[in-house]
Design an enzyme around this catalytic site. Sequence first.
Site, short mmCIF file in Angstrom:
data_model
loop_
_atom_site.label_atom_id
_atom_site.label_comp_id
_atom_site.label_asym_id
_atom_site.label_seq_id
_atom_site.Cartn_x
_atom_site.Cartn_y
_atom_site.Cartn_z
N ALA A 128 0.82 -1.21 0.00
CA ALA A 128 0.00 0.00 0.00
C ALA A 128 0.86 1.26 0.00
O ALA A 128 0.54 2.24 -0.70
CB ALA A 128 -0.96 -0.01 1.19
N SER A 163 0.82 8.85 -6.21
CA SER A 163 0.85 10.27 -5.88
C SER A 163 1.95 11.00 -6.65
O SER A 163 1.75 12.13 -7.11
CB SER A 163 1.06 10.46 -4.37
OG SER A 163 -0.06 10.01 -3.67
N ALA A 216 2.22 1.65 -3.46
CA ALA A 216 1.17 2.04 -4.40
C ALA A 216 0.79 3.51 -4.23
O ALA A 216 0.73 4.26 -5.22
CB ALA A 216 -0.06 1.16 -4.20
N GLU A 217 0.52 3.94 -3.01
CA GLU A 217 0.12 5.33 -2.82
C GLU A 217 1.25 6.29 -3.16
O GLU A 217 1.01 7.36 -3.74
CB GLU A 217 -0.38 5.59 -1.40
CG GLU A 217 -0.87 7.02 -1.26
CD GLU A 217 -1.96 7.21 -0.22
OE1 GLU A 217 -2.39 8.36 -0.09
OE2 GLU A 217 -2.36 6.24 0.43
N THR A 218 2.46 5.92 -2.85
CA THR A 218 3.60 6.79 -3.16
C THR A 218 3.79 6.93 -4.67
O THR A 218 3.90 8.05 -5.18
CB THR A 218 4.88 6.25 -2.50
OG1 THR A 218 4.68 6.15 -1.09
CG2 THR A 218 6.06 7.15 -2.79
#
Length: 122
Positions: free
Chosen positions: A42, A50, A45-47
């Site tokens: 996660a 973004s 993925a978010e990094t």
Amino acid sequence: MNLLEYLNIKTIKTSKQQVVLSLEVDEIHKQPYGLLHGGINAVLAETAASMLANLNAPAGFAAVGININTNHLATVKDGKVEAIAEPIKIGAKIQVLAVTTISYPEEIKTSYSTVTTTFHKK
């Protein structure tokens, strides 16, 4: 020290079409059973998503995550993982990005995430 430095996440590629991050799996990344912690998927993925959304942000705006959905597809014990983010939709207010995590040397897809971001005025 920020989270990326602490976890030793490396940026491999950045463009408006794709961001690739890499991580050599170490003990700090594992849960008690010796497998890569799902939260690492996660974080990657978010990094990556973004970063990709911010590369596509209009001047004076920053992209921030508003939703993430991560599906864990296979376990990882060691080696390297790469997170590959690509846009599904870059809109004026909402962006949807896909992130696939692949383990090496096996080249197995280990997770698939969708991340939604929005642009906020800086």
